[in-house]
Design a protein around this motif. Structure first.
Motif, PDB file in Angstrom:
ATOM      1  N   SER A 155      -5.763  -7.835 -10.079  1.00 18.74           N
ATOM      2  CA  SER A 155      -6.618  -9.024 -10.100  1.00 18.74           C
ATOM      3  C   SER A 155      -6.769  -9.588 -11.502  1.00 18.74           C
ATOM      4  CB  SER A 155      -8.004  -8.690  -9.523  1.00 18.74           C
ATOM      5  OG  SER A 155      -7.903  -8.395  -8.153  1.00 18.74           O
ATOM      6  N   GLU A 156      -6.929  -8.706 -12.481  1.00 18.38           N
ATOM      7  CA  GLU A 156      -7.043  -9.157 -13.870  1.00 18.38           C
ATOM      8  C   GLU A 156      -5.768  -9.866 -14.313  1.00 18.38           C
ATOM      9  OE1 GLU A 156      -9.585  -9.267 -15.933  1.00 18.38           O
ATOM     10  OE2 GLU A 156     -10.958  -8.257 -14.563  1.00 18.38           O
ATOM     11  N   ARG A 157      -4.626  -9.312 -13.937  1.00 15.33           N
ATOM     12  CA  ARG A 157      -3.349  -9.929 -14.312  1.00 15.33           C
ATOM     13  C   ARG A 157      -3.166 -11.289 -13.648  1.00 15.33           C
ATOM     14  NH1 ARG A 157       0.756  -4.745 -13.982  1.00 15.33           N
ATOM     15  NH2 ARG A 157       0.133  -3.840 -15.966  1.00 15.33           N
ATOM     16  N   ALA A 158      -3.606 -11.410 -12.402  1.00 20.32           N
ATOM     17  CA  ALA A 158      -3.441 -12.664 -11.662  1.00 20.32           C
ATOM     18  C   ALA A 158      -4.517 -13.690 -12.003  1.00 20.32           C
ATOM     19  CB  ALA A 158      -3.447 -12.391 -10.161  1.00 20.32           C
ATOM     20  N   GLY A 159      -5.626 -13.221 -12.556  1.00 17.69           N
ATOM     21  CA  GLY A 159      -6.711 -14.140 -12.882  1.00 17.69           C
ATOM     22  C   GLY A 159      -7.601 -14.470 -11.698  1.00 17.69           C
ATOM     23  N   ASN A 160      -7.378 -13.833 -10.573  1.00 19.35           N
ATOM     24  CA  ASN A 160      -8.249 -13.976  -9.402  1.00 19.35           C
ATOM     25  C   ASN A 160      -8.124 -12.710  -8.552  1.00 19.35           C
ATOM     26  OD1 ASN A 160      -5.723 -14.350  -8.381  1.00 19.35           O
ATOM     27  ND2 ASN A 160      -6.196 -16.167  -7.194  1.00 19.35           N
ATOM     28  N   SER A 161      -8.961 -12.592  -7.559  1.00 15.50           N
ATOM     29  CA  SER A 161      -8.981 -11.380  -6.747  1.00 15.50           C
ATOM     30  C   SER A 161      -7.761 -11.312  -5.826  1.00 15.50           C
ATOM     31  CB  SER A 161     -10.261 -11.323  -5.911  1.00 15.50           C
ATOM     32  OG  SER A 161     -10.312 -10.124  -5.181  1.00 15.50           O
ATOM     33  N   VAL A 162      -6.987 -10.249  -5.964  1.00 14.88           N
ATOM     34  CA  VAL A 162      -5.813 -10.031  -5.114  1.00 14.88           C
ATOM     35  C   VAL A 162      -5.812  -8.582  -4.643  1.00 14.88           C
ATOM     36  CG1 VAL A 162      -4.384 -11.788  -6.235  1.00 14.88           C
ATOM     37  CG2 VAL A 162      -4.340  -9.455  -7.076  1.00 14.88           C
ATOM     38  N   VAL A 163      -5.084  -8.335  -3.575  1.00 17.91           N
ATOM     39  CA  VAL A 163      -4.922  -6.980  -3.053  1.00 17.91           C
ATOM     40  C   VAL A 163      -3.431  -6.658  -3.055  1.00 17.91           C
ATOM     41  CG1 VAL A 163      -5.345  -5.439  -1.111  1.00 17.91           C
ATOM     42  CG2 VAL A 163      -6.966  -7.272  -1.591  1.00 17.91           C
ATOM     43  N   PRO A 164      -2.984  -5.848  -4.015  1.00 12.74           N
ATOM     44  CA  PRO A 164      -1.560  -5.519  -4.075  1.00 12.74           C
ATOM     45  C   PRO A 164      -1.175  -4.541  -2.963  1.00 12.74           C
ATOM     46  CG  PRO A 164      -2.743  -4.349  -5.784  1.00 12.74           C
ATOM     47  CD  PRO A 164      -3.739  -5.252  -5.104  1.00 12.74           C
ATOM     48  N   MET A 165       0.098  -4.524  -2.623  1.00 11.79           N
ATOM     49  CA  MET A 165       0.604  -3.620  -1.595  1.00 11.79           C
ATOM     50  C   MET A 165       0.299  -2.166  -1.952  1.00 11.79           C
ATOM     51  SD  MET A 165       2.085  -3.780   1.291  1.00 11.79           S
ATOM     52  CE  MET A 165       3.402  -3.319   2.377  1.00 11.79           C
ATOM     53  N   ALA A 166       0.335  -1.835  -3.247  1.00  9.45           N
ATOM     54  CA  ALA A 166       0.042  -0.467  -3.685  1.00  9.45           C
ATOM     55  C   ALA A 166      -1.357  -0.027  -3.265  1.00  9.45           C
ATOM     56  CB  ALA A 166       0.198  -0.358  -5.197  1.00  9.45           C
ATOM     57  N   PHE A 167      -2.299  -0.965  -3.178  1.00  7.10           N
ATOM     58  CA  PHE A 167      -3.656  -0.654  -2.725  1.00  7.10           C
ATOM     59  C   PHE A 167      -3.611  -0.004  -1.345  1.00  7.10           C
ATOM     60  CE2 PHE A 167      -7.450  -1.748  -0.318  1.00  7.10           C
ATOM     61  CZ  PHE A 167      -8.483  -1.469  -1.195  1.00  7.10           C
ATOM     62  N   TRP A 168      -2.805  -0.575  -0.462  1.00 10.51           N
ATOM     63  CA  TRP A 168      -2.739  -0.048   0.911  1.00 10.51           C
ATOM     64  C   TRP A 168      -2.008   1.283   0.959  1.00 10.51           C
ATOM     65  CZ3 TRP A 168      -6.400  -1.978   3.441  1.00 10.51           C
ATOM     66  CH2 TRP A 168      -6.780  -3.301   3.245  1.00 10.51           C
ATOM     67  N   PHE A 169      -1.009   1.473   0.103  1.00  7.23           N
ATOM     68  CA  PHE A 169      -0.317   2.759   0.072  1.00  7.23           C
ATOM     69  C   PHE A 169      -1.223   3.864  -0.479  1.00  7.23           C
ATOM     70  CE2 PHE A 169       3.633   0.117   0.209  1.00  7.23           C
ATOM     71  CZ  PHE A 169       4.046   0.569   1.459  1.00  7.23           C
ATOM     72  N   PHE A 170      -2.001   3.550  -1.509  1.00 13.33           N
ATOM     73  CA  PHE A 170      -2.985   4.517  -1.995  1.00 13.33           C
ATOM     74  C   PHE A 170      -4.037   4.793  -0.927  1.00 13.33           C
ATOM     75  CE2 PHE A 170      -1.532   3.600  -6.370  1.00 13.33           C
ATOM     76  CZ  PHE A 170      -1.489   4.894  -6.863  1.00 13.33           C
ATOM     77  N   SER A 171      -4.417   3.764  -0.179  1.00 12.71           N
ATOM     78  CA  SER A 171      -5.394   3.942   0.897  1.00 12.71           C
ATOM     79  C   SER A 171      -4.870   4.907   1.950  1.00 12.71           C
ATOM     80  CB  SER A 171      -5.716   2.589   1.557  1.00 12.71           C
ATOM     81  OG  SER A 171      -6.316   1.712   0.644  1.00 12.71           O
ATOM     82  N   VAL A 172      -3.628   4.717   2.374  1.00 11.43           N
ATOM     83  CA  VAL A 172      -3.039   5.589   3.391  1.00 11.43           C
ATOM     84  C   VAL A 172      -2.870   7.005   2.843  1.00 11.43           C
ATOM     85  CG1 VAL A 172      -0.968   6.056   4.756  1.00 11.43           C
ATOM     86  CG2 VAL A 172      -1.905   3.754   4.689  1.00 11.43           C
ATOM     87  N   GLY A 173      -2.314   7.137   1.644  1.00  7.03           N
ATOM     88  CA  GLY A 173      -2.099   8.464   1.063  1.00  7.03           C
ATOM     89  C   GLY A 173      -3.397   9.232   0.885  1.00  7.03           C
ATOM     90  N   GLY A 174      -4.361   8.609   0.238  1.00  5.18           N
ATOM     91  CA  GLY A 174      -5.658   9.263   0.036  1.00  5.18           C
ATOM     92  C   GLY A 174      -6.389   9.489   1.341  1.00  5.18           C
ATOM     93  N   GLY A 175      -6.290   8.525   2.250  1.00  2.46           N
ATOM     94  CA  GLY A 175      -6.951   8.662   3.543  1.00  2.46           C
ATOM     95  C   GLY A 175      -6.380   9.785   4.391  1.00  2.46           C
TER      96      GLY A 175
END
Length: 112
Positions: free
Chosen positions: A46-66
């Motif tokens: 989000s900081e790099r894009a300058g607005n709130s974004v959800v990268p694909m890695a977010f979902w992979f970390f979610s699945v792995g940690g979950g």
């Protein structure tokens, strides 16, 4: 009185983090760290894009940690963790499926 509270807290923390330490506690802690890393990834993207974004890695970390947390809950026989992570993982996987399906149509998820 304050000393008693301090001793009780010290005893509690020792019991939880030292006396009960085993491989599954270490596994559970790693699972939580992996799960928490998704917020760091999202924040950086989000900081790099300058607005709130959800990268694909977010979902992979979610699945792995979950999934790791779900396994921990199953081994430790914790119904609250099992129930919560079962439902959450269904949502994470479904989000990944939707992103892959809509990749060509301008999905708002970053592919990083």
């Amino acid at each position: 009185m304050l000393i008693q509270y301090g001793q009780a807290l010290s005893s509690y923390l020792y019991d939880v983090f030292v006396a009960k330490f085993d491989v599954w506690l270490a596994f559970g802690l790693v699972a939580q760290l992996l799960f928490a890393a998704r917020f760091l990834v999202q924040w950086i993207a989000s900081e790099r894009a300058g607005n709130s974004v959800v990268p694909m890695a977010f979902w992979f970390f979610s699945v792995g940690g979950g999934l790791m947390t779900l396994l921990y809950g199953l081994v430790k026989r914790e119904p609250v963790i099992i129930f919560g992570q079962l439902l959450a993982n269904l949502i994470y996987v479904r989000n990944i499926m939707l992103i892959v399906k809509n990749r060509g149509s301008g999905s708002k998820t970053l592919d990083r």
